[in-house]
Design an enzyme around this catalytic site. Sequence first.
Site, PDB file in Angstrom:
ATOM      1  N   ASP A  11       7.256  -6.405   9.733  1.00 33.36           N
ATOM      2  CA  ASP A  11       7.571  -6.303   8.310  1.00 33.36           C
ATOM      3  C   ASP A  11       9.069  -6.033   8.241  1.00 33.36           C
ATOM      4  O   ASP A  11       9.533  -4.949   8.597  1.00 33.36           O
ATOM      5  CB  ASP A  11       6.766  -5.146   7.704  1.00 33.36           C
ATOM      6  CG  ASP A  11       7.068  -4.946   6.227  1.00 33.36           C
ATOM      7  OD1 ASP A  11       8.108  -5.440   5.742  1.00 33.36           O
ATOM      8  OD2 ASP A  11       6.274  -4.265   5.554  1.00 33.36           O
ATOM      9  N   TYR A 227       4.542   8.541   8.955  1.00 36.73           N
ATOM     10  CA  TYR A 227       3.975   7.363   8.319  1.00 36.73           C
ATOM     11  C   TYR A 227       5.077   6.363   7.971  1.00 36.73           C
ATOM     12  O   TYR A 227       6.029   6.704   7.291  1.00 36.73           O
ATOM     13  CB  TYR A 227       3.191   7.734   7.052  1.00 36.73           C
ATOM     14  CG  TYR A 227       2.716   6.489   6.351  1.00 36.73           C
ATOM     15  CD1 TYR A 227       1.717   5.730   6.934  1.00 36.73           C
ATOM     16  CD2 TYR A 227       3.322   6.033   5.195  1.00 36.73           C
ATOM     17  CE1 TYR A 227       1.307   4.543   6.346  1.00 36.73           C
ATOM     18  CE2 TYR A 227       2.921   4.853   4.604  1.00 36.73           C
ATOM     19  CZ  TYR A 227       1.916   4.117   5.184  1.00 36.73           C
ATOM     20  OH  TYR A 227       1.526   2.930   4.618  1.00 36.73           O
ATOM     21  N   LYS A 230       1.480   0.460   7.476  1.00 33.11           N
ATOM     22  CA  LYS A 230       0.407   0.190   8.430  1.00 33.11           C
ATOM     23  C   LYS A 230       0.876  -0.845   9.454  1.00 33.11           C
ATOM     24  O   LYS A 230       1.878  -1.513   9.286  1.00 33.11           O
ATOM     25  CB  LYS A 230      -0.848  -0.290   7.693  1.00 33.11           C
ATOM     26  CG  LYS A 230      -1.792   0.874   7.373  1.00 33.11           C
ATOM     27  CD  LYS A 230      -2.365   1.519   8.654  1.00 33.11           C
ATOM     28  CE  LYS A 230      -3.340   2.636   8.351  1.00 33.11           C
ATOM     29  NZ  LYS A 230      -3.104   3.890   9.033  1.00 33.11           N
TER      30      LYS A 230
HETATM   31  C1  F6R Z   1       0.695  -0.152   2.843  1.00 33.41           C
HETATM   32  C2  F6R Z   1       1.954  -0.335   2.156  1.00 33.41           C
HETATM   33  C3  F6R Z   1       2.064   0.054   0.728  1.00 33.41           C
HETATM   34  C4  F6R Z   1       3.013   1.236   0.548  1.00 33.41           C
HETATM   35  C5  F6R Z   1       3.092   1.672  -0.930  1.00 33.41           C
HETATM   36  C6  F6R Z   1       4.108   2.787  -1.138  1.00 33.41           C
HETATM   37  O1  F6R Z   1       0.804  -0.569   4.166  1.00 33.41           O
HETATM   38  O2  F6R Z   1       2.930  -0.792   2.721  1.00 33.41           O
HETATM   39  O3  F6R Z   1       0.819   0.325   0.164  1.00 33.41           O
HETATM   40  O4  F6R Z   1       2.594   2.311   1.345  1.00 33.41           O
HETATM   41  O5  F6R Z   1       3.479   0.597  -1.730  1.00 33.41           O
HETATM   42  O6  F6R Z   1       5.327   2.364  -0.653  1.00 33.41           O
HETATM   43  P1  F6R Z   1       6.677   3.208  -0.812  1.00 33.41           P
HETATM   44  O7  F6R Z   1       6.392   4.558  -0.200  1.00 33.41           O
HETATM   45  O8  F6R Z   1       7.675   2.411  -0.036  1.00 33.41           O
HETATM   46  O9  F6R Z   1       6.975   3.292  -2.268  1.00 33.41           O
HETATM   47 MG    MG Z   2       2.333  -5.458   6.022  1.00 33.97          MG
HETATM   48 MG    MG Z   3       6.232  -3.599   3.721  1.00 37.89          MG
END
Ligand code: F6R
Ligand code: MG
Ligand code: MG
Length: 361
Positions: A11, A227, A230
Amino acid sequence: MKTTLSLIKADIGSLAGHHEVFEECKNVAKEMLQNAKNSGLIIDFYVTACGDDLQLLMSHQKGVDNPEIHELAWNVFKAAADVAKKFKLYGAGQDILKEAFSGNVKGLGPGVAEMEFEERPSEPVLFFMADKTEPGAWNYFLYKVFADPFNTAGLVIDPKMHDGFIFEILDLKEGKSVELRTPEEIYDLLALIGQPGRFVIRSVKRKDGLIAAVASTQRLSLIAGKYVGKDDPVCIVRAQHGLPAVGEVLEPFANPWLVAGWMRGSHHGPLMPCPVEKAKPSRFDGPPRVISLGFQICEGRLIGPADMFDDPAFDLARQKANEMADIMRMHGPFEPHRLGEEEMEYTTLPKVLEKLKDRFK
Ligand code: F6R
Ligand code: MG
Ligand code: MG
């Protein structure tokens, strides 16, 4: 001649939050891999995306864990991340967890599945890519394909498969692996892989040693210590002629199962099989998606792809996944939608406990 298939993903930033890979990022990857093909480093390549993950499918003759191939993938991800930064895409450079390349992308952020084999007279291969979930998501799938005769008729009918398979299981907590043989050890196997957050299937081979499947096992949180999204795993499966047929490999996806991931990597949800075009999770950042591209490998060349889930026969699976998604979403912040305690250790929950610790009487 031995052929190596490398499926390496990361990613590197995406469009409209964690939704989809930007076309210009894919274009940079295509250009760089075309140059590598022209120079003879790789034989062939295909660039695609599953959700917010850029996927590099490469064929070559350098074997698995080859530093030149890994460096190529690393450089592509860095260049694509630069494009993402230029356009202020979301999470630009997200999976570039370390700065310096040290011979192998494993442990630096990207996910890797690689296999080397002598090509059979005809070599159908399926590449699986998932978004918004973790490597353990493949456990149920690979078990059904290689060990469950209710899924794979060939286990009963095809003499070449009748002896069963050998599963290599990695314990993510201890960093050790064990080989288990099926059908004779299926109960031990299930005892482990039924806990997909800890035990993941790394490879499957036939009892005569023929490699049949490999999966990525990288867990970003274990690399970064916090974290960071994923892992969004990938997997390569060879099919037909003494291995499960393409249709047997795809069959488990007719009934979506629950996997860990989805919103903030912290929720269980159904794994929805879909065509590449639809692998753009939006509802509650999901539900988790899986795509499958089929190729014939011909002297290292990737002939294809066929978009395997672009078939109305999987419409019902998608509908079931949507219904399961509704049931899970109804639970809001409650388990079993939200992941259990151990999986939440990289989120805010330990901090809440810490804050309240003096108020517990
Ligand atoms: C799951 C994922 C998204 C982010 C969510 C919060 O793998 O990438 O669900 O965890 O959009 O993202 P932030 O913390 O970057 O605002
Ligand atoms: Mg992804
Ligand atoms: Mg992403």
